[in-house]
Design a protein around this motif. Structure first.
Motif, PDB file in Angstrom:
ATOM      1  N   THR A  47     -24.497  36.880 -54.635  1.00 53.39           N
ATOM      2  CA  THR A  47     -23.373  36.274 -55.347  1.00 53.39           C
ATOM      3  C   THR A  47     -23.758  34.943 -55.979  1.00 53.39           C
ATOM      4  OG1 THR A  47     -21.096  35.498 -55.155  1.00 53.39           O
ATOM      5  CG2 THR A  47     -22.480  35.230 -53.220  1.00 53.39           C
ATOM      6  N   HIS A  48     -23.129  34.674 -57.109  1.00 51.05           N
ATOM      7  CA  HIS A  48     -23.308  33.381 -57.766  1.00 51.05           C
ATOM      8  C   HIS A  48     -22.168  32.440 -57.406  1.00 51.05           C
ATOM      9  CE1 HIS A  48     -26.790  33.478 -60.294  1.00 51.05           C
ATOM     10  NE2 HIS A  48     -26.532  34.721 -60.625  1.00 51.05           N
ATOM     11  N   ASN A  49     -21.218  33.021 -56.672  1.00 47.14           N
ATOM     12  CA  ASN A  49     -20.014  32.265 -56.391  1.00 47.14           C
ATOM     13  C   ASN A  49     -20.114  31.686 -54.985  1.00 47.14           C
ATOM     14  OD1 ASN A  49     -17.435  31.605 -55.464  1.00 47.14           O
ATOM     15  ND2 ASN A  49     -16.458  33.061 -56.861  1.00 47.14           N
ATOM     16  N   MET A  50     -20.302  30.372 -54.915  1.00 48.25           N
ATOM     17  CA  MET A  50     -20.505  29.689 -53.644  1.00 48.25           C
ATOM     18  C   MET A  50     -19.343  29.901 -52.694  1.00 48.25           C
ATOM     19  SD  MET A  50     -23.361  28.384 -54.012  1.00 48.25           S
ATOM     20  CE  MET A  50     -23.628  27.660 -55.572  1.00 48.25           C
ATOM     21  N   GLN A  51     -18.109  29.781 -53.242  1.00 51.25           N
ATOM     22  CA  GLN A  51     -16.933  29.954 -52.388  1.00 51.25           C
ATOM     23  C   GLN A  51     -16.935  31.356 -51.789  1.00 51.25           C
ATOM     24  OE1 GLN A  51     -16.533  28.561 -55.511  1.00 51.25           O
ATOM     25  NE2 GLN A  51     -16.439  26.496 -54.655  1.00 51.25           N
ATOM     26  N   GLN A  52     -17.332  32.307 -52.626  1.00 50.83           N
ATOM     27  CA  GLN A  52     -17.339  33.679 -52.139  1.00 50.83           C
ATOM     28  C   GLN A  52     -18.311  33.812 -50.970  1.00 50.83           C
ATOM     29  OE1 GLN A  52     -18.840  37.030 -54.711  1.00 50.83           O
ATOM     30  NE2 GLN A  52     -16.745  37.668 -54.333  1.00 50.83           N
ATOM     31  N   ALA A  53     -19.506  33.255 -51.153  1.00 47.72           N
ATOM     32  CA  ALA A  53     -20.499  33.343 -50.084  1.00 47.72           C
ATOM     33  C   ALA A  53     -19.940  32.725 -48.803  1.00 47.72           C
ATOM     34  CB  ALA A  53     -21.782  32.643 -50.510  1.00 47.72           C
ATOM     35  N   SER A  54     -19.296  31.562 -48.930  1.00 42.30           N
ATOM     36  CA  SER A  54     -18.803  30.903 -47.710  1.00 42.30           C
ATOM     37  C   SER A  54     -17.618  31.657 -47.123  1.00 42.30           C
ATOM     38  CB  SER A  54     -18.449  29.443 -47.999  1.00 42.30           C
ATOM     39  OG  SER A  54     -17.382  29.386 -48.901  1.00 42.30           O
ATOM     40  N   ARG A  55     -16.839  32.325 -47.992  1.00 46.18           N
ATOM     41  CA  ARG A  55     -15.684  33.067 -47.475  1.00 46.18           C
ATOM     42  C   ARG A  55     -16.095  34.342 -46.740  1.00 46.18           C
ATOM     43  NH1 ARG A  55     -12.783  31.715 -52.464  1.00 46.18           N
ATOM     44  NH2 ARG A  55     -13.700  33.556 -53.389  1.00 46.18           N
ATOM     45  N   VAL A  56     -17.013  35.122 -47.340  1.00 47.67           N
ATOM     46  CA  VAL A  56     -17.227  36.462 -46.789  1.00 47.67           C
ATOM     47  C   VAL A  56     -18.426  36.586 -45.864  1.00 47.67           C
ATOM     48  CG1 VAL A  56     -16.128  37.578 -48.758  1.00 47.67           C
ATOM     49  CG2 VAL A  56     -18.618  37.312 -48.719  1.00 47.67           C
ATOM     50  N   SER A  57     -19.407  35.673 -45.954  1.00 50.94           N
ATOM     51  CA  SER A  57     -20.653  35.965 -45.251  1.00 50.94           C
ATOM     52  C   SER A  57     -20.747  35.263 -43.905  1.00 50.94           C
ATOM     53  CB  SER A  57     -21.847  35.575 -46.113  1.00 50.94           C
ATOM     54  OG  SER A  57     -21.959  34.171 -46.186  1.00 50.94           O
ATOM     55  N   ASP A  58     -21.573  35.877 -43.030  1.00 45.57           N
ATOM     56  CA  ASP A  58     -21.876  35.269 -41.736  1.00 45.57           C
ATOM     57  C   ASP A  58     -23.180  34.492 -41.825  1.00 45.57           C
ATOM     58  OD1 ASP A  58     -19.741  36.717 -40.126  1.00 45.57           O
ATOM     59  OD2 ASP A  58     -20.802  38.386 -41.073  1.00 45.57           O
TER      60      ASP A  58
END
Lengths: 325, 258
Positions: free
Chosen positions: B204-215
């Protein structure tokens, strides 16, 4: 409209009229081109009808269902197109049956399998086939090709001879079989070129989807490439069929004319005449409007036949339109 | 069954160009691992080595070992096609098969595996569509073209297609980059649900997405144009986003470059 522009920014009449003048000119040119083609087709149809109807009215036998063709006596015109229709359709459909699988194979090879270095030359050579004049195809077909494919014909005749299509024919090489093979080669370039174009348009994204699901290359072609290319391949085939139906010179050179009043022979290994070859063979006879009309009537049927083929192709393509984006 | 993945000294080449250098990492099963980093840093390239899609690109070539539950999927005798049947992939842009219905899209992978039984196909299709949170929206029009759905629905259809074959791993290559915020949210919720059954790896290029979905988050970077991509740092997402070890990671997530 005027209220749309604040008064001081309204585009000047001059610049607007220049733009519109150009638009008008292009609109006129393009719409005349569009109308011209429709008018041409209609005029050709009208011409054929106008020339053909008097002769067909005077025909002493059934125009559609008679096998006779004798227009020497203008007071007793006897002509029917049944044999012509049969030979035309048989040779063209046979040519399609040979050409379409090969064309799809070449298109898939060029777009999916061949290394880039080879793809271009192969495509070029196939295109080059289209540049060979049909008279050359005719001569080559009867002189060179016919003896070469003779063993195939003999084999089919001896093993599948019980089937009327492969029944006994004539000794001469000028058979529907030979003509069909030559026609197949002649329509190969157009079918290949268009199939190649459409197959090549398959989105990489869709191919990757299939591969990522665990499809092999061939499975991906079956799942994605062929369904995607299908409408285009069908139109390509129909264009090829249209060309085969109307091909004149090559067929005329190859096909042996059957003796007058010979029995009907459905075999691929018999001779015959197509609409186009019949008309061309007898061009010298166009000395009276009655005789000419008879041949034009035959031409009219050919015209309608190609029209119907194209209509069917359209219908097949449109049926699945919503699935082809 | 979700599988544990371990990359050992993985190098990826496009012909002679080294695109990704010396990747060593471990990816946990039943967790979401995010790959982040600037464009051209090799995240997608490395993602595509995990299902060996990289080899479908002319010149694409991989060295090293990629162990899935201890088995090297890059070994000489392993058929890439077999690997891809166990490792599902969702692409950047929704790519349902345009000539197929919604139903046929979902069961396309099953049919490849030779499943012909109609009731099994119907059952699996429903289960996959439910898992992809799409069932309620499409159950009345399964025979309609998949391409007729909205972008977000198409992407969920692609996820359903990927999970219908019960893979071990699901790879997602910027799955939301072509979607609107609401569809993105739906996919993100779905990603969180998917990890109960699969190993999920998402680029992902979306930092928020990475922090929201990933462990776990892995940060990739390149030293410069024409240089190979490298793994800079990998760790629990919270740590990477709050207190990374490497200054480059800090610069990237705080938006100072990339």
């Amino acid at each position: 409209m005027t209220a749309f522009y604040p008064p001081d920014t309204k585009p000047s009449q001059k610049s607007r009229s220049t733009g519109r003048g150009g638009d008008r000119a292009v609109a006129f040119l393009t719409s005349s081109a569009g109308i011209a083609i429709i008018v041409t087709v209609v005029l050709v149809g009208v011409f054929l009808l106008w020339q053909a109807i008097p002769s067909v009215m005077a025909d002493q036998v059934s125009f559609l269902f008679s096998r006779e063709w004798d227009v020497s006596d203008t007071d007793d015109l006897r002509f029917g197109i049944l044999d012509l229709l049969y030979t035309t359709v048989l040779s063209s459909v046979f040519a399609m049956a040979l050409a379409v699988p090969v064309a799809i194979g070449i298109a898939l090879y060029i777009t999916q399998y061949a290394p880039l270095k080879l793809a271009k030359p192969v495509a070029y050579v196939v295109d080059l086939l289209a540049a060979v004049p049909s008279i050359i195809f005719g001569l080559w077909g009867i002189i060179v090709l016919a003896p070469v494919i003779q063993p195939v014909a003999t084999f089919l005749n001896s093993t599948l001879g019980w089937f009327p299509l492969f029944g006994d024919g004539i000794k001469s090489p000028g058979t529907v079989f030979t003509a069909g093979v030559v026609l197949a080669i002649m329509i190969l370039p157009i079918i290949t070129a268009i199939s190649r174009e459409v197959v090549d348009q398959t989105p990489l994204l869709n191919k990757e989807a299939a591969l990522a699901l665990g499809a092999t290359k061939w499975e991906a072609i079956k799942m994605v490439v062929l369904p995607f290319g299908k409408p285009g391949i069908i139109s390509a085939s129909m264009l090829g069929l249209g060309r085969a139906l109307g091909e004149t010179i090559a067929v005329m050179i190859i096909l042996s004319k059957p003796a007058p009043n010979a029995d009907f022979n459905p075999s691929l290994f018999a001779g015959g005449e197509t609409f186009a070859s019949k008309i061309a063979n007898n061009a010298a006879e166009f000395d009276s409007p009655e005789k000419t009309g008879a041949y034009i009537a035959a031409g009219l049927v050919l015209f309608i036949l190609t029209f119907v083929v194209n209509a069917i192709a359209r219908w097949v393509i449109n049926r699945r339109k919503e699935y082809s984006e | 069954m979700a599988k544990n993945i371990e990359a050992i000294d993985v190098n990826v080449y496009y012909s002679s160009f080294l695109a990704v250098e010396d990747i060593n990492m471990e990816i946990e099963p039943n967790a979401v691992t995010a790959f982040i980093g600037p464009s051209g840093c090799g995240k997608t390239t490395f993602l595509r080595t995990m299902n060996r899609m990289i080899e479908t690109i002319p010149g694409g070539r991989v060295e090293g070992q990629l162990m899935m539950n201890g088995e090297n999927t890059l070994a000489a005798g392993v058929d890439p096609v077999a690997v891809r049947r166990d490792v599902g992939m969702v692409f950047q842009r929704p790519n349902p098969f345009p000539t197929m219905s919604i139903f046929d899209n979902v069961v396309a992978g099953l049919k490849l595996n030779g499943e012909r039984n109609k009731s099994t196909l119907a059952e699996v299709a429903e289960r996959a569509l439910r898992s992809a949170n799409l069932w309620e929206e499409v159950k009345d029009r399964l025979d309609r073209p998949g391409a007729g759905l909205s972008g977000g629905q198409q992407q969920r259809l692609c996820i359903a297609r990927a999970i219908a074959v019960s893979p071990d791993v699901i790879l997602m290559d910027e799955p939301c980059s072509a979607l609107d915020p609401i569809s993105t949210l739906a996919i993100e919720d779905l990603i969180t649900e998917l990890k109960t059954e699969y190993t999920v790896v998402i680029v992902t290029h979306n930092m928020q997405q990475a922090s929201r979905v990933s462990d776990t988050t892995a940060f990739f970077n390149i030293a410069g144009v024409g240089q190979p991509g490298q793994l800079i740092e990998m760790g629990p997402t919270q740590k990477i986003f709050s207190n990374p070890d490497e200054p480059a990671t800090e610069d990237y997530i705080s938006g100072r470059f990339g």
